[in-house]
Design a protein around this motif. Structure first.
Motif, PDB file in Angstrom:
ATOM      1  N   UNK A 162       8.630 -24.097  51.973  1.00  0.00           N
ATOM      2  CA  UNK A 162       8.500 -24.820  50.711  1.00  0.00           C
ATOM      3  C   UNK A 162       9.869 -25.120  50.108  1.00  0.00           C
ATOM      4  N   UNK A 163      10.771 -24.152  50.161  1.00  0.00           N
ATOM      5  CA  UNK A 163      12.104 -24.376  49.596  1.00  0.00           C
ATOM      6  C   UNK A 163      12.842 -25.473  50.335  1.00  0.00           C
ATOM      7  N   UNK A 164      12.696 -25.506  51.653  1.00  0.00           N
ATOM      8  CA  UNK A 164      13.363 -26.562  52.415  1.00  0.00           C
ATOM      9  C   UNK A 164      12.789 -27.928  52.053  1.00  0.00           C
ATOM     10  N   UNK A 183      14.617 -31.390  50.396  1.00  0.00           N
ATOM     11  CA  UNK A 183      14.537 -32.739  50.931  1.00  0.00           C
ATOM     12  C   UNK A 183      13.800 -33.682  49.983  1.00  0.00           C
ATOM     13  N   UNK A 184      12.851 -33.144  49.207  1.00  0.00           N
ATOM     14  CA  UNK A 184      12.153 -33.976  48.218  1.00  0.00           C
ATOM     15  C   UNK A 184      13.132 -34.445  47.145  1.00  0.00           C
ATOM     16  N   UNK A 185      14.024 -33.559  46.715  1.00  0.00           N
ATOM     17  CA  UNK A 185      15.021 -33.954  45.713  1.00  0.00           C
ATOM     18  C   UNK A 185      15.958 -35.032  46.256  1.00  0.00           C
ATOM     19  N   UNK A 200       7.550 -37.284  52.004  1.00  0.00           N
ATOM     20  CA  UNK A 200       6.478 -38.217  51.652  1.00  0.00           C
ATOM     21  C   UNK A 200       6.000 -38.024  50.225  1.00  0.00           C
ATOM     22  N   UNK A 201       6.412 -36.981  49.559  1.00  0.00           N
ATOM     23  CA  UNK A 201       5.873 -36.649  48.263  1.00  0.00           C
ATOM     24  C   UNK A 201       4.748 -35.638  48.409  1.00  0.00           C
ATOM     25  N   UNK A 202       4.209 -35.223  47.284  1.00  0.00           N
ATOM     26  CA  UNK A 202       3.187 -34.178  47.319  1.00  0.00           C
ATOM     27  C   UNK A 202       3.812 -32.834  47.041  1.00  0.00           C
TER      28      UNK A 202
END
Length: 205
Positions: A139-141, A145-147, A152-154
């Motif tokens: 989750x942290x990784x 990458x989301x930041x 893909x989002x979510x």
């Protein structure tokens, strides 16, 4: 001046505790967890029943330690990919290959501990705690990458749980039927499936 050692050498107690963990893994490879007795675990480790209770208060406590060790090994296998960013397909595939090799040896108890629909309340309690713990680094990784706008989002924690569940489910399939899949093809397909789940595409798309 001589260097100061940062870690003490293992004591006899440490070695006996590790011997119990190693013995438990060996026994759990051959029999369902619920059928294994404390006398059997103690005998496999070469200690008495009272010696067992010096290190662990119950079979469930020993199982929790065995599963903890398995989670630590999984995190170590995936450390290269978990510490990188973006697809990094090669390191993800190497981590999955190491995990699959471990499942091929310890698949019986790993499947019972993590995938059996009704493993009993003691094992379920251990599972709930450690599955959450095992998803944390994923989750942290994904959050990193989301930041960076790469995923893909979510919710990252949900994507992590999906990724970890898919990995475990496929490894359990290989343990149950080793000849069902070509191993190299399975690793390639699983790697690309996880990358598409998280990023919406593979590095070669």
């Amino acid at each position: 001046m001589s260097a100061i050692k940062s870690r003490r050498a293992p004591t006899k107690g440490d070695q006996r505790e590790q011997a119990l963990l190693d013995a438990a893994r060996a026994v759990f490879r051959d029999k369902p967890i619920g059928q294994v007795t404390i006398d059997e675990l103690a005998g496999a480790a070469g200690i008495t029943r009272s010696g067992f209770y010096f290190y662990f208060e119950s079979k469930q406590a020993l199982l929790a330690a065995v599963v903890d060790q398995g989670i630590a090994e999984a995190d170590s296998e995936m450390a290269e990919w978990l510490g990188s960013a973006g697809h990094d397909r090669d390191s993800l595939r190497r981590g999955l290959a190491a995990g699959l090799a471990r499942w091929k040896v310890d698949g019986r108890w790993l499947r019972e501990a993590f995938l059996a629909p009704d493993p009993g309340p003691d094992v379920m309690q251990i599972r709930d705690r450690l599955v959450g713990q095992g998803c944390t680094l994923f989750s942290r990784r994904i959050e990193r990458d989301a930041r960076a706008g790469l995923t893909v989002g979510g919710p990252p924690d949900l994507l992590a749980k999906m990724a970890v569940s898919l990995r475990s489910a496929m490894f359990a399939e290989v343990y149950a039927d080793p000849d069902a899949f070509d191993e190299e093809e399975l690793l390639d397909t699983l790697t690309d499936a996880l990358l598409r789940l998280i990023y919406g595409s593979g590095p070669r798309d």
